[in-house]
Scaffold this motif. Structure first.
Motif, PDB file in Angstrom:
ATOM      1  N   SER A   1      10.958   2.781  -2.775  1.00  0.00           N
ATOM      2  CA  SER A   1      11.667   2.672  -4.020  1.00  0.00           C
ATOM      3  C   SER A   1      13.017   2.223  -3.676  1.00  0.00           C
TER       4      SER A   1
ATOM      5  N   GLY B   1       6.697  -6.181  -7.125  1.00  0.00           N
ATOM      6  CA  GLY B   1       7.342  -5.139  -7.831  1.00  0.00           C
ATOM      7  C   GLY B   1       8.797  -4.896  -7.836  1.00  0.00           C
TER       8      GLY B   1
ATOM      9  N   PRO C   1       0.711  -1.172   0.000  1.00  0.00           N
ATOM     10  CA  PRO C   1       0.068   0.086  -0.007  1.00  0.00           C
ATOM     11  C   PRO C   1       0.944   1.251  -0.170  1.00  0.00           C
TER      12      PRO C   1
ATOM     13  N   VAL D   1      13.069  -5.247  -0.881  1.00  0.00           N
ATOM     14  CA  VAL D   1      12.163  -6.544  -0.170  1.00  0.00           C
ATOM     15  C   VAL D   1      12.352  -7.457  -0.870  1.00  0.00           C
TER      16      VAL D   1
HETATM   17  N1  LIG Z   1       4.330  -3.668   3.119  1.00  0.00           N
HETATM   18  C1  LIG Z   1       4.465  -4.415   2.136  1.00  0.00           C
HETATM   19  N2  LIG Z   1       3.656  -5.285   1.654  1.00  0.00           N
HETATM   20  C2  LIG Z   1       3.409  -5.869   0.629  1.00  0.00           C
HETATM   21  N3  LIG Z   1       4.484  -6.057  -0.348  1.00  0.00           N
HETATM   22  C3  LIG Z   1       5.271  -5.075  -0.140  1.00  0.00           C
HETATM   23  C4  LIG Z   1       5.624  -4.206   1.118  1.00  0.00           C
HETATM   24  N4  LIG Z   1       6.597  -3.337   1.004  1.00  0.00           N
HETATM   25  C5  LIG Z   1       7.206  -3.759  -0.309  1.00  0.00           C
HETATM   26  N5  LIG Z   1       6.664  -4.843  -0.729  1.00  0.00           N
HETATM   27  C6  LIG Z   1       6.977  -5.542  -2.139  1.00  0.00           C
HETATM   28  O1  LIG Z   1       8.150  -5.346  -2.320  1.00  0.00           O
HETATM   29  C7  LIG Z   1       8.384  -4.500  -3.746  1.00  0.00           C
HETATM   30  C8  LIG Z   1       9.514  -3.664  -3.550  1.00  0.00           C
HETATM   31  O2  LIG Z   1       9.517  -2.598  -2.506  1.00  0.00           O
HETATM   32  P1  LIG Z   1      10.623  -1.703  -2.058  1.00  0.00           P
HETATM   33  O3  LIG Z   1      11.806  -2.655  -1.557  1.00  0.00           O
HETATM   34  O4  LIG Z   1       9.885  -0.959  -0.918  1.00  0.00           O
HETATM   35  O5  LIG Z   1      10.914  -1.012  -3.122  1.00  0.00           O
HETATM   36  C9  LIG Z   1       7.106  -3.861  -3.775  1.00  0.00           C
HETATM   37  O6  LIG Z   1       7.064  -3.472  -5.112  1.00  0.00           O
HETATM   38  C10 LIG Z   1       6.030  -4.781  -3.108  1.00  0.00           C
HETATM   39  O7  LIG Z   1       5.915  -5.793  -4.355  1.00  0.00           O
END
Ligand SMILES: Nc1ncnc2c1ncn2[C@@H]1O[C@H](COP(=O)(O)O)[C@@H](O)[C@H]1O
Ligand SMILES: Cc1cc2nc3c(=O)[nH]c(=O)nc-3n(C[C@H](O)[C@H](O)[C@H](O)COP(=O)(O)OP(=O)(O)OC[C@H]3O[C@@H](n4cnc5c(N)ncnc54)[C@H](O)[C@@H]3O)c2cc1C
Lengths: 332, 270
Positions: B130, B123, B12, B134
C-alpha cells in the motif's frame, strides 16, 4: 548521497494557499530538527508565493527555499520532481519529509528514485535513533504491530507523513525565516506533462474527520442492505458515517471520504462507535484520539474490545435498533 | 491510428482471508508468506481492465508483468484468462526482500526487455504494501513521465493522452506524451469478470519466467541488500482502554450504554 544536513519539509500549496499538511510537517519537523540539532527548512514551489513564504516563517521554518514560476502554479510531477532533485543535490539535506497527500505521494517516490535513496511510506510517527537516523513508524502487516522503517546508508532520509497525524505549531506573527530563492530554468517545452486545468469539489456531507460523533461500519456489516443500519445509527446521533477498508473495497462506503485509519482519515470525535469492526491496528490508529470508543462485534475475542471503552459482544443487527429506540428518548 | 502496446504490473498479494497466518521472520524482519495463497489486488484489476479496453478500441497488445516467488504464476494465468496476450514472471532468489525501489528496478528491467512499450499501467497502491511508490519509481527507471491517482484517460492522439489526477477534494487535468507510466484508481473503470472463452484463450498462451540471467541488472541493486530501506524494529503499540463489556438483552444493553455515555458527557442528558 552519503551525507546530508538539515531537516527539510515539502510544503504543498494549492491555489496559492499553504496546505494544512505542510504546516503539520513544520510541527513534526521542528521536533526532529531539535533532536538532531539541525535547522528546519521548508521547500515551497508555486507562483506568486510571497504571502505563503511569510506564513512558513510564522509557523516555525528557519529557512524557506522557494521556487516561484508560473510553471509551478499547479502541481506537475515532471517539473516538481526535476526541480526537487536539483535542490537536493545542491543543498544536501539530511532528512526530507513530504505529506502523504495525493500530490505528496506522487512526488516523493519519484524524487527518492532520482536521488537514489529510500522512502518510508505513510508514516504516522517519527523518531531519531542513537545515530541520528530517522525512524518512520508504520503499522505493520496484518495490523498488529508497528514497524520502524529506517534508511541506514543513504541521504536524504526520506519519508511521507500521513495528513492529520501531526500537530502544527502555534503561529508566531512576525517570526521570519531566511529565504533562499531557487532559480527555475525549466520550461514547459522541456517536459512531457502539461496541466490543462483544475477542478474543485464542493463538500456535501459533514466530513468524518471533523464530526463529533462517528459511527463506523466494518466488513461485519455484511452487505449493502445492512449498511443502512450504520447510517441510521449515525443519523440518530447526528453524526457522520465512517468505514474500515473492506466496506470501501466492496463499494458499500466511499474510500475517499469515509475510510478511517492509516491509509484514510484520522478522526477525533467525542464518540466513536464501531459496528462489525475487528480492530486491525491500521484502523485503530485512525480512531485512537476519540474520547470514548464503543465496539459492537459478535466475536467476543475481536481485538477491538481491547481498544474500546465499552464493548458489546453481539450481532449489531440486534443492538442497533434498540439503541436507536433508546436514543429517541434523549433527543426527543 | 497506431496500435498500442500496454504493460500492466500486477502484484501477487497474500489473500486477505489468510492474513492472520502471516508472520514476521525475526532474522530478516521480512514477511513470511510461504503457504499463503496469492490473489490479485483490486486496483491491479482496474489497471488490467484499462489496458484491455485500450487494446479493444485501438488494437495492439497487453503484456502483464509481475515480480514474485515461484508459485505466483496463478495471478498471471488469471490475467491471461481475462484477456492479456502475454505474461512475464520475474522470479529469482536475488529479487527477494525488495523494498519499493528494488522492486521498481526489477520491474523496469523486465519492461525494458519487452521492447517498445507505449503505456505502463499499475494499481495506484497494492493491497498489502500500500505504498503507492512502485509506479513513480518504475517510471524513473524507464525514463518516462508518471501519473498517479488517475480516474480517467482519453487517448487524444497517437502519442498523447489526457488524464484526470484525483487530489483531495478536486482534480488536476493533464495532457501527457507517451510513453508514460499510469497508476490508476478504482473509479477509472469497472473490471470485467472472466468468461468461458478466457479459459480457451489461456490454453494457447504460456507464462514466461525470467530470472536474473534474463534481464540486464546490476546485482547490487536487487532484493534485500539492494533496498535502501529496512525494518529497524517492530513494536506493539499500546491502544488499550478499559474494555468494559456490557451484557444482557438488546434493550437492556442499549439503556446501559446510553447512560454511560451520558455520564461520560458524550451524549446529552434527556
Ligand atoms: N512485485 C510486484 N510485481 C508487479 N507489480 C507490482 C509489484 N509490486 C508493486 N507492483 C505494482 O505497483 C502498484 C503499487 O504497489 P505499491 O507501491 O506496493 O503500493 C501495484 O498495484 C502493482 O501494480
Ligand atoms: C498497508 C495497509 C493499510 C491499511 N489501511 C487501512 C486503513 O486505513 N483503514 C482500515 O480500516 N483498514 C486498513 N487496512 C486493512 C486492515 O488491516 C484490516 O484488514 C481492516 O481494518 C479490517 O476491517 P474490518 O474490521 O471491517 O474487517 P474484518 O477484519 O473482516 O472484521 C469484521 C468483523 O465483523 C464482525 N462481525 C461479523 N458479522 C457481524 C455481525 N452480524 N455483528 C457484529 N459483528 C460482526 C466479525 O466478528 C469481525 O470481527 C490496511 C491494511 C494494510 C495492509
Amino acid at each position: 548521497m552519503k551525507e546530508g544536513k538539515g531537516v527539510w519539509v515539502f510544503i504543498e500549496q494549492r491555489g496559492g494557499k499553504v496546505s494544512e499538511v505542510g504546516l503539520e510537517l513544520l510541527g513534526i519537523g521542528r521536533e526532529l530538527a531539535g533532536k538532531v540539532n539541525e535547522k528546519l527548512e521548508a521547500v515551497l514551489f508555486g507562483y506568486q508565493t510571497g504571502s505563503m513564504v511569510d506564513e512558513l516563517g510564522a509557523y516555525g521554518a528557519d529557512t524557506v527555499y522557494v521556487a516561484d514560476d508560473p510553471l509551478l502554479e499547479v502541481y506537475n510531477s515532471d517539473a516538481y520532481a526535476v526541480l526537487m532533485q536539483e535542490l537536493i543535490e545542491q543543498y544536501k539535506p539530511g532528512m526530507m519529509i513530504v505529506g502523504a497527500s495525493n500530490i505528496g505521494s506522487d512526488l516523493a517516490p519519484r524524487v527518492a528514485a532520482k536521488v537514489n535513496t529510500g522512502l518510508s511510506a505513510h508514516c504516522i510517527g517519527f523518531d531519531v535513533d542513537e545515530h541520528g537516523k530517522l525512524l518512520g513508524k508504520v503499522p505493520g502487516f496484518g495490523g498488529a504491530v508497528m514497524a520502524d522503517i529506517i534508511c541506514p546508508e543513504d541521504y536524504p532520509q526520506m519519508a511521507t507523513a500521513r495528513p492529520g497525524f501531526f500537530q502544527k505549531l502555534e503561529r508566531v506573527e512576525g517570526r521570519k525565516a531566511d529565504v533562499v530563492k531557487v532559480e527555475v530554468k525549466l520550461r514547459q517545452e522541456d517536459i512531457n506533462i502539461k496541466v490543462l486545468g483544475t477542478s474543485k469539489e464542493e463538500l456535501t456531507a459533514r466530513p468524518v474527520e471533523s464530526a463529533d460523533v462517528v459511527v463506523a461500519g466494518g466488513f461485519g456489516i455484511g452487505g449493502e442492505e445492512n449498511w443502512k443500519l450504520v447510517e441510521e445509527l449515525a443519523d440518530a446521533l447526528n453524526g457522520s458515517v465512517g468505514a474500515t477498508r473492506p466496506p470501501c473495497d466492496e463499494g458499500w462506503a466511499d474510500l475517499e471520504s469515509q475510510m478511517i485509519g492509516q491509509s484514510g482519515k484520522t478522526v477525533r470525535p467525542s464518540l466513536y462507535i464501531g459496528l462489525g469492526v475487528s480492530g486491525a491496528v491500521h484502523h485503530l490508529v485512525g480512531i485512537q484520539d476519540s474520547k470514548v470508543i464503543v465496539a459492537i462485534n459478535k466475536d467476543s475475542k475481536a481485538p477491538i474490545f481491547e481498544a474500546a471503552d465499552y464493548g458489546i459482544a453481539a450481532d449489531f443487527r440486534q443492538i442497533v435498533p434498540s439503541l436507536i429506540e433508546e436514543l429517541k428518548s434523549i433527543t426527543g | 491510428m497506431k496500435e498500442l502496446h500496454s504493460v500492466v504490473c500486477i502484484k501477487p498479494v497474500p489473500d486477505q482471508r489468510f492474513w492472520d497466518k502471516i508472520s514476521l521472520d525475526p532474522k530478516t524482519q521480512t514477511l513470511r508468506r510461504a503457504g499463503i495463497p496469492v490473489a490479485l489486488g483490486p486496483l491491479d484489476l482496474n489497471a488490467l481492465e484499462e489496458a484491455l479496453r485500450i487494446k479493444e478500441s485501438r488494437g495492439g497488445k497487453v503484456t502483464v508483468v509481475s515480480m514474485g516467488p515461484p508459485g505466483t504464476e496463478e495471478i498471471l494465468e488469471w490475467a491471461i484468462v481475462l484477456g492479456a496476450d502475454e505474461a512475464v514472471l520475474l522470479s529469482d532468489r536475488a529479487f527477494a526482500g525488495a523494498d519499493t525501489l528494488a522492486t521498481a528496478y526489477v520491474l523496469a528491467s523486465g519492461i525494458k526487455k519487452l521492447g517498445d512499450v507505449d503505456l505502463v499501467f499499475l494499481g495506484n497502491e497494492s493491497l498489502d504494501g500500500s505504498t503507492g511508490q512502485v509506479g513513480p519509481q518504475v517510471a524513473e527507471f524507464l525514463g518516462m513521465s508518471h501519473l498517479t491517482h488517475i480516474t480517467k484517460i482519453d487517448l487524444t492522439g497517437d502519442n498523447k493522452l489526457e488524464a484526470k489526477f484525483r487530489i483531495e477534494f478536486g482534480s488536476i487535468d493533464v495532457e501527457v506524451k507517451t510513453p508514460v507510466v499510469i497508476a490508476v484508481d478504482k473509479e477509472i473503470n469497472e473490471p470485467r469478470l472472466a468468461n468461458i472463452w478466457g479459459a480457451v484463450w489461456a490454453q494457447e498462451r504460456k507464462i514466461n519466467c525470467w530470472s536474473i540471467n534474463d534481464v540486464e541488472v546490476d546485482r547490487d541493486k536487487l532484493g534485500l541488500s539492494g533496498s535502501p530501506t529496512q525494518v529497524a524494529g517492530v513494536t506493539t503499540i499500546e491502544l488499550k482502554r478499559k474494555g468494559e463489556m456490557l451484557t444482557g438483552e438488546p434493550a437492556d444493553i442499549a439503556r446501559q450504554l446510553v447512560k454511560k455515555l451520558q455520564t461520560d458527557k458524550v451524549l446529552p442528558e434527556a
